[in-house]
Design a protein around this motif. Structure first.
Motif, mmCIF file in Angstrom:
data_model
loop_
_atom_site.group_PDB
_atom_site.id
_atom_site.type_symbol
_atom_site.label_atom_id
_atom_site.label_comp_id
_atom_site.label_asym_id
_atom_site.label_seq_id
_atom_site.Cartn_x
_atom_site.Cartn_y
_atom_site.Cartn_z
ATOM 1 N N ASP A 160 -9.582 -7.874 36.679
ATOM 2 C CA ASP A 160 -9.901 -6.554 37.410
ATOM 3 C C ASP A 160 -8.777 -5.269 36.574
ATOM 4 N N ARG A 161 -9.958 -4.104 36.982
ATOM 5 C CA ARG A 161 -8.818 -2.931 36.101
ATOM 6 C C ARG A 161 -8.563 -1.583 36.985
ATOM 7 N N VAL A 162 -7.549 -1.041 36.945
ATOM 8 C CA VAL A 162 -7.239 -0.402 37.695
ATOM 9 C C VAL A 162 -6.640 1.063 37.311
ATOM 10 N N VAL A 163 -7.492 1.758 37.633
ATOM 11 C CA VAL A 163 -7.243 3.401 37.219
ATOM 12 C C VAL A 163 -6.200 3.925 37.698
ATOM 13 N N ILE A 164 -5.033 4.302 37.144
ATOM 14 C CA ILE A 164 -3.887 5.327 38.220
ATOM 15 C C ILE A 164 -3.355 6.308 37.325
ATOM 16 N N ASP A 165 -3.822 7.633 37.474
ATOM 17 C CA ASP A 165 -3.345 9.229 37.403
ATOM 18 C C ASP A 165 -3.619 8.567 35.666
ATOM 19 N N ILE B 42 -5.294 -6.771 35.368
ATOM 20 C CA ILE B 42 -4.790 -7.231 35.608
ATOM 21 C C ILE B 42 -4.875 -8.846 34.996
ATOM 22 N N GLN B 43 -4.124 -9.941 34.229
ATOM 23 C CA GLN B 43 -4.106 -10.919 33.315
ATOM 24 C C GLN B 43 -3.434 -12.028 34.224
ATOM 25 N N LYS C 189 4.490 0.031 42.860
ATOM 26 C CA LYS C 189 5.412 -0.528 42.847
ATOM 27 C C LYS C 189 5.929 -1.808 41.298
ATOM 28 N N LEU C 190 4.852 -2.599 40.832
ATOM 29 C CA LEU C 190 5.440 -2.698 39.750
ATOM 30 C C LEU C 190 5.471 -2.127 38.445
ATOM 31 N N VAL D 183 -0.785 -6.318 32.314
ATOM 32 C CA VAL D 183 -0.647 -6.429 33.775
ATOM 33 C C VAL D 183 -0.307 -7.731 34.137
ATOM 34 N N SER D 184 0.510 -8.920 33.697
ATOM 35 C CA SER D 184 0.846 -10.435 33.256
ATOM 36 C C SER D 184 1.332 -10.685 35.488
ATOM 37 N N ILE D 185 0.287 -10.923 36.112
ATOM 38 C CA ILE D 185 0.771 -11.833 37.340
ATOM 39 C C ILE D 185 0.954 -13.264 37.959
#
Length: 73
Positions: free
Chosen positions: A59-64, A70-71, A21-22, A7-9
């Protein structure tokens, strides 16, 4: 593995609520609090229930079962 998604921000950070939301897990920011109460979401291995939690590049996010990295753009 195959499940990692990048996911690039463009900003310094985004909040966990913005990420949800993204990636279309929720439709509006107002749903974030309830989603985090009902589902297990992990940030860098720690269970996170705050929608305002700041996510920075690396950061690494684990969802389901899916993992998001995050990049910066």
């Amino acid at each position: 593995g195959d499940r990692m998604k990048n996911v690039s921000i463009r900003t310094e950070y985004i909040t966990l609520g913005q990420l949800l939301k993204l990636i279309s897990v929720i439709q509006s920011g107002g749903e974030a609090k309830m989603y985090l109460m009902m589902n297990d979401v992990f940030v860098n291995g720690d269970k996170e229930e705050r929608r305002g939690k700041k996510l920075f590049p690396g950061d690494r996010v684990v969802i389901d079962e899916a993992e998001f990295l995050i990049q910066s753009k």
